[in-house]
Motif scaffolding. Structure first.
Motif, PDB file in Angstrom:
ATOM      1  N   LEU A 106       0.948  -1.056  -0.018  1.00 42.26           N
ATOM      2  CA  LEU A 106       0.028   0.015  -0.115  1.00 42.26           C
ATOM      3  C   LEU A 106       0.870   1.373  -0.047  1.00 42.26           C
ATOM      4  N   ARG A 107       0.591   2.182  -0.943  1.00 40.45           N
ATOM      5  CA  ARG A 107       1.441   3.449  -1.181  1.00 40.45           C
ATOM      6  C   ARG A 107       0.604   4.561  -1.037  1.00 40.45           C
ATOM      7  N   THR A 116      -9.934   7.082   6.808  1.00 44.24           N
ATOM      8  CA  THR A 116      -9.443   6.185   5.659  1.00 44.24           C
ATOM      9  C   THR A 116      -8.205   5.513   6.040  1.00 44.24           C
ATOM     10  N   LEU A 117      -7.176   5.971   6.608  1.00 44.73           N
ATOM     11  CA  LEU A 117      -5.997   5.300   6.983  1.00 44.73           C
ATOM     12  C   LEU A 117      -6.150   4.226   7.887  1.00 44.73           C
ATOM     13  N   THR A 118      -7.130   4.481   9.011  1.00 44.50           N
ATOM     14  CA  THR A 118      -7.495   3.565  10.081  1.00 44.50           C
ATOM     15  C   THR A 118      -8.003   2.428   9.462  1.00 44.50           C
ATOM     16  N   THR A 122      -6.640  -1.348   9.748  1.00 45.78           N
ATOM     17  CA  THR A 122      -7.350  -2.375  10.305  1.00 45.78           C
ATOM     18  C   THR A 122      -7.810  -3.716   9.428  1.00 45.78           C
ATOM     19  N   ARG A 123      -8.002  -3.147   8.043  1.00 45.93           N
ATOM     20  CA  ARG A 123      -8.218  -4.488   7.075  1.00 45.93           C
ATOM     21  C   ARG A 123      -6.940  -5.109   6.818  1.00 45.93           C
ATOM     22  N   LEU A 124      -5.678  -4.588   6.603  1.00 41.04           N
ATOM     23  CA  LEU A 124      -4.741  -5.082   6.040  1.00 41.04           C
ATOM     24  C   LEU A 124      -3.935  -5.763   7.199  1.00 41.04           C
ATOM     25  N   LEU A 125      -3.837  -5.116   8.425  1.00 43.41           N
ATOM     26  CA  LEU A 125      -3.118  -5.765   9.550  1.00 43.41           C
ATOM     27  C   LEU A 125      -3.937  -6.825  10.320  1.00 43.41           C
ATOM     28  N   PRO A 126      -3.234  -7.810  10.546  1.00 49.68           N
ATOM     29  CA  PRO A 126      -4.181  -9.195  11.354  1.00 49.68           C
ATOM     30  C   PRO A 126      -4.476  -8.534  12.800  1.00 49.68           C
TER      31      PRO A 126
END
Length: 126
Positions: A106-107, A116-118, A122-126
């Motif tokens: 993700l860039r 949006t960053l949060t 939360t979706r990408l990190l386990p």
């Protein structure tokens, strides 16, 4: 059977205790009561133990009824509802964030909305 005779040695006698006058003690205590003064630095300059100087302070201050107060000052406080990260992003700071998780990358460039960053993290990190 051999006997080894060694001379008995005793410790060197400690020098005489230093006797300081009350005037010296009061002057040292007065130096510590100046705002911003460091008791340990003053004790080093006078070549006395810091604990000794603190005990003199306690003694002379209680005799005179004065109080030793640390200098205090009020600090301005601003309460902000938004988290500091969001405030920094809203202030116009720009940069590049690159996040690699496994094979996904993700860039993010420029200003990024904190919500949006949060959500993305939360979706990408386990």
């Amino acid at each position: 059977m051999d006997t080894i005779i060694r001379p008995v040695t005793t410790r060197a006698k400690r020098g005489p205790y230093r006797q300081h006058s009350d005037a010296f003690k009061r002057a040292a205590v007065a130096r510590t009561l100046v705002p911003g003064a460091s008791v340990s630095l003053i004790a080093r300059e006078l070549k006395i133990n810091t604990n000794q100087l603190f005990s003199w302070r306690k003694r002379f201050v209680t005799e005179t009824g004065d109080e030793v107060k640390a200098p205090s000052q009020l600090l301005a406080v601003t309460v902000v509802d938004t988290p500091p990260v969001a405030a920094a992003l809203a202030s116009g700071s720009s940069g590049v964030i690159v996040l690699s998780v496994g094979q996904a990358q993700l860039r993010l460039e420029g200003q990024v909305d904190a919500a949006t960053l949060t959500l993305l993290l939360t979706r990408l990190l386990p």
